[in-house]
Design an enzyme around this catalytic site. Structure first.
Site, PDB file in Angstrom:
ATOM      1  N   ARG A 121       0.824  -1.213   0.000  1.00  0.00           N
ATOM      2  CA  ARG A 121       0.000   0.000   0.000  1.00  0.00           C
ATOM      3  C   ARG A 121       0.852   1.253   0.000  1.00  0.00           C
ATOM      4  O   ARG A 121       0.514   2.242  -0.624  1.00  0.00           O
ATOM      5  CB  ARG A 121      -0.895  -0.011   1.241  1.00  0.00           C
ATOM      6  N   TYR A 122       1.927   1.215   0.757  1.00  0.00           N
ATOM      7  CA  TYR A 122       2.799   2.383   0.874  1.00  0.00           C
ATOM      8  C   TYR A 122       3.998   2.175  -0.045  1.00  0.00           C
ATOM      9  O   TYR A 122       4.366   1.045  -0.353  1.00  0.00           O
ATOM     10  CB  TYR A 122       3.278   2.529   2.318  1.00  0.00           C
ATOM     11  N   ARG A 125       7.193   0.108   1.740  1.00  0.00           N
ATOM     12  CA  ARG A 125       7.070  -0.983   2.719  1.00  0.00           C
ATOM     13  C   ARG A 125       5.871  -1.865   2.402  1.00  0.00           C
ATOM     14  O   ARG A 125       4.884  -1.398   1.837  1.00  0.00           O
ATOM     15  CB  ARG A 125       6.984  -0.447   4.143  1.00  0.00           C
ATOM     16  N   CYS A 134      -3.680 -17.862  14.675  1.00  0.00           N
ATOM     17  CA  CYS A 134      -3.318 -17.188  15.915  1.00  0.00           C
ATOM     18  C   CYS A 134      -3.552 -18.163  17.055  1.00  0.00           C
ATOM     19  O   CYS A 134      -4.344 -19.086  16.946  1.00  0.00           O
ATOM     20  CB  CYS A 134      -4.195 -15.962  16.140  1.00  0.00           C
ATOM     21  N   CYS A 138      -8.785 -12.840  18.792  1.00  0.00           N
ATOM     22  CA  CYS A 138      -9.293 -11.599  19.382  1.00  0.00           C
ATOM     23  C   CYS A 138     -10.673 -11.314  18.802  1.00  0.00           C
ATOM     24  O   CYS A 138     -10.856 -11.365  17.585  1.00  0.00           O
ATOM     25  CB  CYS A 138      -8.372 -10.437  19.036  1.00  0.00           C
ATOM     26  N   CYS A 141     -10.743  -8.621  16.056  1.00  0.00           N
ATOM     27  CA  CYS A 141      -9.800  -8.798  14.951  1.00  0.00           C
ATOM     28  C   CYS A 141     -10.264  -8.073  13.695  1.00  0.00           C
ATOM     29  O   CYS A 141     -11.387  -8.212  13.249  1.00  0.00           O
ATOM     30  CB  CYS A 141      -9.618 -10.280  14.635  1.00  0.00           C
ATOM     31  N   ARG A 143      -9.093  -8.671  10.792  1.00  0.00           N
ATOM     32  CA  ARG A 143      -9.158  -9.661   9.710  1.00  0.00           C
ATOM     33  C   ARG A 143     -10.095 -10.796  10.105  1.00  0.00           C
ATOM     34  O   ARG A 143      -9.874 -11.959   9.772  1.00  0.00           O
ATOM     35  CB  ARG A 143      -7.757 -10.187   9.398  1.00  0.00           C
ATOM     36  N   ASP A 302     -11.820  -0.311  13.592  1.00  0.00           N
ATOM     37  CA  ASP A 302     -12.204  -0.135  12.188  1.00  0.00           C
ATOM     38  C   ASP A 302     -13.585  -0.716  11.879  1.00  0.00           C
ATOM     39  O   ASP A 302     -14.321  -1.119  12.771  1.00  0.00           O
ATOM     40  CB  ASP A 302     -11.108  -0.633  11.247  1.00  0.00           C
ATOM     41  N   ASP A 339      -7.450   4.019  10.527  1.00  0.00           N
ATOM     42  CA  ASP A 339      -7.027   3.343   9.303  1.00  0.00           C
ATOM     43  C   ASP A 339      -8.165   3.538   8.306  1.00  0.00           C
ATOM     44  O   ASP A 339      -9.249   2.987   8.473  1.00  0.00           O
ATOM     45  CB  ASP A 339      -6.749   1.858   9.571  1.00  0.00           C
ATOM     46  N   LYS A 346      -3.234   4.800   7.322  1.00  0.00           N
ATOM     47  CA  LYS A 346      -3.438   5.329   8.669  1.00  0.00           C
ATOM     48  C   LYS A 346      -3.404   6.855   8.662  1.00  0.00           C
ATOM     49  O   LYS A 346      -2.455   7.440   8.142  1.00  0.00           O
ATOM     50  CB  LYS A 346      -2.364   4.778   9.592  1.00  0.00           C
TER      51      LYS A 346
HETATM   52  C1  LIG Z   1       0.069  -0.274   8.963  1.00  0.00           C
HETATM   53  C2  LIG Z   1       0.543  -0.723   7.659  1.00  0.00           C
HETATM   54  C3  LIG Z   1       1.865  -0.533   7.284  1.00  0.00           C
HETATM   55  C4  LIG Z   1       2.890   0.146   8.175  1.00  0.00           C
HETATM   56  O1  LIG Z   1       2.553   1.461   8.449  1.00  0.00           O
HETATM   57  P1  LIG Z   1       3.505   2.325   9.367  1.00  0.00           P
HETATM   58  O2  LIG Z   1       2.775   3.620   9.539  1.00  0.00           O
HETATM   59  O3  LIG Z   1       4.800   2.474   8.642  1.00  0.00           O
HETATM   60  O4  LIG Z   1       3.695   1.587  10.660  1.00  0.00           O
HETATM   61  C5  LIG Z   1       2.259  -0.981   6.039  1.00  0.00           C
HETATM   62  N1  LIG Z   1       1.394  -1.564   5.202  1.00  0.00           N
HETATM   63  C6  LIG Z   1       0.098  -1.740   5.533  1.00  0.00           C
HETATM   64  C7  LIG Z   1      -0.815  -2.378   4.552  1.00  0.00           C
HETATM   65  C8  LIG Z   1      -0.370  -1.332   6.778  1.00  0.00           C
HETATM   66  O5  LIG Z   1      -1.646  -1.531   7.098  1.00  0.00           O
END
Ligand SMILES: *Cc1c(COP(=O)(O)O)cnc(C)c1O
Length: 436
Positions: A121-122, A125, A134, A138, A141, A143, A302, A339, A346
């Site tokens: 998504r980002y 990362r 798990c 929870c 959860c 998911r 969420d 989120d 986020k």
């Molecule tokens: C939360 C999340 C991250 C990491 O986000 P940070 O703000 O860097 O901790 C990366 N990918 C996805 C899909 C997420 O939900």
């Protein structure tokens, strides 16, 4: 009868099953004996929930239950239905109340999934789901739609596909191992994944998200900590929601990880009836930093299905942060985030501290309600930034360079306090009142 000298609460329980005491600290024993049905739950806790049989069955048919004997041992039988441990782990028929805002995949993780198990998504990362299981399910959860339906560890082929994706995408510098719970994998499988990631030059850090220190702290063995310490820089985020989850056993697990040189963070979910209270949250974050865990995010609950009874208004989170900033160590204050539904990621939502500004001054307020001004520099020349650093004077050298007393706005927010305004000293309107 189970007694565990090391483990605060268990000795108060009379678990009438034959457990060899030596097994209590064996994490695999807890997984094998996770409580999945009402009979066992009643028997272990010595409670009678027969009035709830039908509701229970209907709920677990949709959203199954699984509670580790350890986590179950933390429950307060004297006040079971209000107990935060119970509420996070025992099915509530309210989970079947679908509300109009509920979404099946609120974070669109499936849509952002380039290969199975990877959510990219980002830009720099990825989230890499390395286990679908798990030790404890929870109730909150995110998911939840997936819980129990593919109750297995992913095949080696699937893991290899994820690793291959990360290997090919050299823009990825941060990999988050998540699940499920990655610590459901055995040490060797985890070691294998971490070793592969170590070998990719573009992957600078790896993070593991796990709830084991909370729900099954015995998973954190010396052997696991040793293995993890071979894979730095490695970060771990765990998931404490209530101060009652911080037990002698969980403290030991956190200490092992911290002693292995792993920076620890915590993600809390704001849950109605569990931790939607500034006092509970302040106690939690202070306990976390005392155990070398940095509170990282506080999540607005969420829009996943079956969570409507856990949701608070966003304002509850703002009120909690208002009660933390300035009132306790900055280190202990998480960032409150929503989120965003639809995969927006986020979004931080924090109280406002900037009241107004002009070209010369910024007007701010602090946590006590003091209003102050900051004079901005008169001479500040911002060079035109070309974005490519050419001709810029700035150097970018990349080579390794018990009583609860609150004050201020938080107090004004408190329902217990009769005051209606905070008035600065010397306010002329108030002076006129005195004269009259
Ligand atoms: C939360 C999340 C991250 C990491 O986000 P940070 O703000 O860097 O901790 C990366 N990918 C996805 C899909 C997420 O939900």
């Amino acid at each position: 009868m189970v007694t565990d000298k090391n483990q605060g609460k268990a000795d108060k329980l009379s678990l009438d099953i034959d457990i060899e005491l030596s097994k209590w600290n064996d994490w695999k024993w807890h997984i094998r004996n996770s409580v999945r049905d009402l009979d066992t739950f009643e028997k272990l806790l010595g409670v009678d929930l027969s009035d709830y049989h039908n509701q229970f069955k209907a709920t677990v048919d949709t959203f199954p239950m699984s509670i580790t004997p350890y986590y179950l041992s933390l429950m307060d039988r004297g006040d079971l239905f209000n107990d935060p441990i119970f509420r996070q782990s025992f099915p509530s028929p309210k989970e079947l109340d679908l509300s109009t805002e509920d979404l099946e995949d609120p974070l669109s993780e499936d849509m952002d999934s380039s290969v199975p198990g990877i959510t990219h998504r980002y830009p720099d990362r990825v989230l890499f789901t390395v286990a679908n299981v798990c030790s404890m399910y929870c109730r909150h959860c995110t998911r939840k739609r997936k819980v129990g339906d593919r109750d297995h560890l992913p095949s080696k082929e699937q893991l290899d596909m994820g690793l291959e994706y990360i290997r090919e995408h050299t823009e990825i510098r941060d990999v988050l191992l998540s699940g499920g719970d990655p610590f459901m994998l055995d040490d060797d499988a985890l070691d294998h994944i971490l070793t592969q990631l170590d070998d990719m030059d573009h992957v600078e850090i790896v993070r593991i998200g796990t709830r084991m220190p909370v729900v099954l702290p015995y998973r954190v063995t010396d052997k696991l900590a040793d293995m993890l310490s071979q894979h730095h820089p490695l970060w771990i985020n765990t998931h404490f929601n209530h101060p009652r989850e911080v037990t002698p056993s969980s403290r030991r697990a956190l200490a092992k990880l911290a002693d292995a040189g792993i920076p620890l963070g915590n993600q809390t979910v704001l849950l109605a009836g569990v931790n939607d209270c500034p006092r509970i949250m302040k106690t939690l974050v202070q306990k976390l930093v005392a155990n070398r865990v940095r509170p990282y995010y506080l999540y607005q609950c969420d829009l996943s299905q079956g969570l409507s009874h856990f949701r608070t208004p966003v304002s509850k989170g703002i009120e909690i942060i208002e009660n933390l900033i300035g009132h306790t160590s900055g280190l202990a204050v998480p960032t409150f985030v929503i989120d965003a539904p639809g995969g927006g990621g986020k979004i931080p939502v924090m109280p406002n501290y900037v009241l107004s500004w002009s070209p010369s001054k910024v007007i701010l307020r602090n946590y006590e309600g003091v209003i102050t001004s900051y004079r901005q520099p008169r001479e500040y020349k911002s060079d035109f930034c070309t974005g490519d650093c050419k001709g810029c004077d700035l150097q970018l050298k990349l080579d390794d360079a018990e009583e609860y007393n609150v004050v201020g706005i938080a107090n004004l927010l408190g329902e217990h306090d009769p005051s209606i305004s905070l008035v600065p000293e010397g306010n002329p309107r108030m002076e006129r009142r005195k004269d009259a």
